[in-house]
Design an enzyme around this catalytic site. Structure first.
Site, PDB file in Angstrom:
ATOM      1  N   TYR A 165      -1.583  -1.811 -11.655  1.00 52.31           N
ATOM      2  CA  TYR A 165      -2.801  -1.730 -11.898  1.00 52.31           C
ATOM      3  C   TYR A 165      -3.351  -1.366 -13.124  1.00 52.31           C
ATOM      4  CZ  TYR A 165      -2.304  -3.083  -6.908  1.00 52.31           C
ATOM      5  OH  TYR A 165      -1.577  -3.573  -5.763  1.00 52.31           O
ATOM      6  N   GLU A 218       4.623  -6.132   1.663  1.00 55.36           N
ATOM      7  CA  GLU A 218       4.027  -6.610   0.367  1.00 55.36           C
ATOM      8  C   GLU A 218       3.878  -5.425  -0.744  1.00 55.36           C
ATOM      9  OE1 GLU A 218       1.611 -10.416   1.991  1.00 55.36           O
ATOM     10  OE2 GLU A 218       0.668  -8.566   1.688  1.00 55.36           O
ATOM     11  N   GLY A 250       3.510  -3.596  -4.077  1.00 55.60           N
ATOM     12  CA  GLY A 250       3.244  -3.959  -5.704  1.00 55.60           C
ATOM     13  C   GLY A 250       3.620  -2.620  -6.256  1.00 55.60           C
ATOM     14  N   ARG A 251       2.485  -1.522  -6.022  1.00 59.01           N
ATOM     15  CA  ARG A 251       2.582  -0.536  -6.730  1.00 59.01           C
ATOM     16  C   ARG A 251       3.950   0.331  -6.604  1.00 59.01           C
ATOM     17  NH1 ARG A 251      -2.112   2.601  -6.831  1.00 59.01           N
ATOM     18  NH2 ARG A 251      -2.648   1.293  -5.087  1.00 59.01           N
ATOM     19  N   CYS A 262     -16.941   3.402 -25.808  1.00 59.28           N
ATOM     20  CA  CYS A 262     -18.167   4.042 -25.815  1.00 59.28           C
ATOM     21  C   CYS A 262     -18.733   4.361 -24.301  1.00 59.28           C
ATOM     22  CB  CYS A 262     -19.149   3.134 -26.525  1.00 59.28           C
ATOM     23  SG  CYS A 262     -18.772   3.120 -28.251  1.00 59.28           S
ATOM     24  N   GLU A 263     -18.228   5.372 -23.683  1.00 60.46           N
ATOM     25  CA  GLU A 263     -18.395   5.587 -22.208  1.00 60.46           C
ATOM     26  C   GLU A 263     -17.849   7.077 -22.062  1.00 60.46           C
ATOM     27  OE1 GLU A 263     -19.629   2.759 -20.191  1.00 60.46           O
ATOM     28  OE2 GLU A 263     -19.768   4.492 -18.766  1.00 60.46           O
ATOM     29  N   GLY A 290       0.803  -1.100  -0.101  1.00 60.18           N
ATOM     30  CA  GLY A 290      -0.120  -0.013  -0.077  1.00 60.18           C
ATOM     31  C   GLY A 290       1.016   1.136   0.000  1.00 60.18           C
TER      32      GLY A 290
END
Ligand SMILES: Cc1ncc(COP(=O)(O)O)c(C=O)c1O
Length: 463
Positions: A421, A320, A322-323, A391-392, A278
């Site tokens: 991510y 842990e 990640g990012r 299309c959003e 985190g």
């Protein structure tokens, strides 16, 4: 790539639209080293290069959009985490941030362990040669088949997330005559995101077993009774994109409180504590992440202090990230397709990807930076929004940005800090093909995850 003049339109920064705009940057061509991969620079022609390869060559060889990942930067960051925590602690890279076989090999070589949370991630890790005993298996609803595969492979730990799972893992291990090393994931009543943390009722979530009400203590009681389990520690993960250590301080205090209760009740001092991941990175120049050695020092001090006051031996710490390892090492390279100035508002810049390669903006309201990378420009800064081709109307990649007012179709722009991510959460929405991951290193580029093809899509659609 086109270097044509821009169409006429309101492209000025005199009146800023609503959003997170501050003053336009002094130099739009500058690349803030905080948000870009470490080998990123501009060459003499103003073209951005990374790992010694320029983006015009990358676009020509690999197409756009593409995730461009700087191997040297990844290895440096992984090594920095490993070195910062030293031999008395373990660093588990969180594979959910981005996993590929190349990444697994680098982690193995740099001495990191790996956290996986599905059968697919486990298969990737094992197929790339990560020793099973260096793998932690996570997840709030691991299937029986996944647990069997993890136990059979001999993973170093399974992180237990519910009362049912305690029994399930014990049963599977025992049926194989094994004793599986496990941790219990607890929720400590702390939730932390970005700059703030809240220490109230955040047990209201799907992960972990609450400390509150004695549930975690009961989980420990049951795990200690089961022959198939070797309980090695307690796990806590409090959130994401965290800069402030105070959330970890509260979490460590509460986890150590549980360790003390376990010692008092069972006469057992659990040897490990995992504080999860985190840790935040810089997505924009406003973010100020800490260096791994500062984080390691802070976390080690917190745990040591808490254990001293509880008269416990300090357990082995694991983390842990990640990012914080992969996030800054990659950028997404896009080609500009259309440039649409809206009177009195901003200019919409459409690129050849979008929410299918970066869902974080739509999902979390995430902020990103962006830069023109195929050339430099001395045009005025133009308030812009980088959008995709889906299309959003929520298909936004960078909500509030400045790009040069002469931006034109055919220009290449890049969004930094998309290593985490983005590819791992990519989708096929609108049957758009997921981009490749291209690794650059010492003047060479190579594809480590290839671009999806229409054949890939049609192969899954069996009619
Ligand atoms: C248990 C656990 N560990 C580690 C991580 C990695 O978090 P980050 O990539 O923000 O470091 C996560 C992310 O959700 C997680 O759930």
């Amino acid at each position: 790539m086109s270097r044509s003049a821009h169409p006429a339109g309101p492209r000025h920064a005199d009146v800023l639209p609503e959003g997170h705009y501050s003053a336009p940057p002094a130099d739009l061509n500058a690349l803030d080293p905080k948000v870009w991969a470490r080998t990123v620079a501009r060459d003499d022609d103003g073209v951005v290069t990374v790992g010694g390869v320029d983006v015009l060559t990358l676009a020509e060889q690999h197409g756009t959009p593409a995730y461009i990942l700087d191997e040297a930067d990844f290895r440096d960051r992984a090594r920095a985490w490993r070195t910062a925590f030293g031999a008395d602690a373990d660093v588990f890279y969180a594979g959910k941030a981005f996993l590929s076989r190349a990444v697994v090999r680098w982690l193995h070589e740099e001495g990191l362990n790996l956290d996986v949370c599905s059968g697919g991630e486990l298969a990737t890790a094992l197929s790339a040669g990560m020793p099973a005993d260096r793998i932690a298996f996570h997840g709030n609803n691991k299937s029986t088949v996944e647990i069997e595969r993890a136990v059979d492979a001999g993973v170093g730990r399974i992180v237990l997330d519910s009362f049912q799972e305690i029994v399930r893992v014990a049963h599977i291990a025992q049926s194989r005559g094994k004793r599986q090393r496990v941790q219990i994931r607890v929720t400590v009543g702390v939730e932390a995101h970005t700059h703030e943390f809240i220490a109230t009722a955040h047990e209201d979530q799907k992960f972990g077993i609450p400390l509150a009400g004695g549930q975690a203590a009961e989980a420990v009681r049951r795990a200690l009774q089961l022959d198939g389990l070797e309980l090695i520690g307690i796990h806590s993960h409090i959130g994401s994109q965290i800069f402030d250590m105070s959330g970890f301080e509260v979490a460590a205090h509460r986890v150590v409180g549980l360790l003390k209760d376990i010692r008092d009740e069972h006469g057992v001092e659990l040897p490990e504590i995992d504080l999860g991941g985190g840790l935040g990175i810089a997505y924009t120049s406003d973010d100020d992440p800490r260096e791994p050695h500062e984080i390691a020092k802070a976390l080690t001090e917190i745990v040591t202090r808490e254990c001293e006051s509880a008269r416990l031996r300090t357990p082995r710490i694991s983390v842990e990230p990640g990012r914080a390892i992969v996030g800054p090492t990659a950028f997404t390279l896009y080609e500009v397709g259309t440039v649409k100035p809206l009177d009195g508002l901003r200019t919409y810049v459409s690129v050849d990807g979008g929410m299918s390669d970066n869902i974080r903006t739509a999902l979390y309201d995430a902020e990103y930076s962006v830069a023109l990378v195929s050339r430099v420009s001395d045009a005025a800064p133009m308030p812009a929004r980088v959008v995709g081709k889906h299309c959003e109307s929520g298909d936004i990649v960078v909500k509030d940005a400045f790009l040069p007012a002469d931006l034109a179709p055919g220009d290449l722009i890049a969004v930094p800090a998309t290593g985490a991510y983005c590819r791992s959460m990519a989708s096929n929405y609108n049957h758009v093909l997921r981009p490749p991951v291209v690794v650059v290193h010492e003047g060479e580029s190579r594809v480590v995850v290839r671009r999806e093809t229409e054949e890939d899509l049609l192969r899954l659609d069996v009619g």
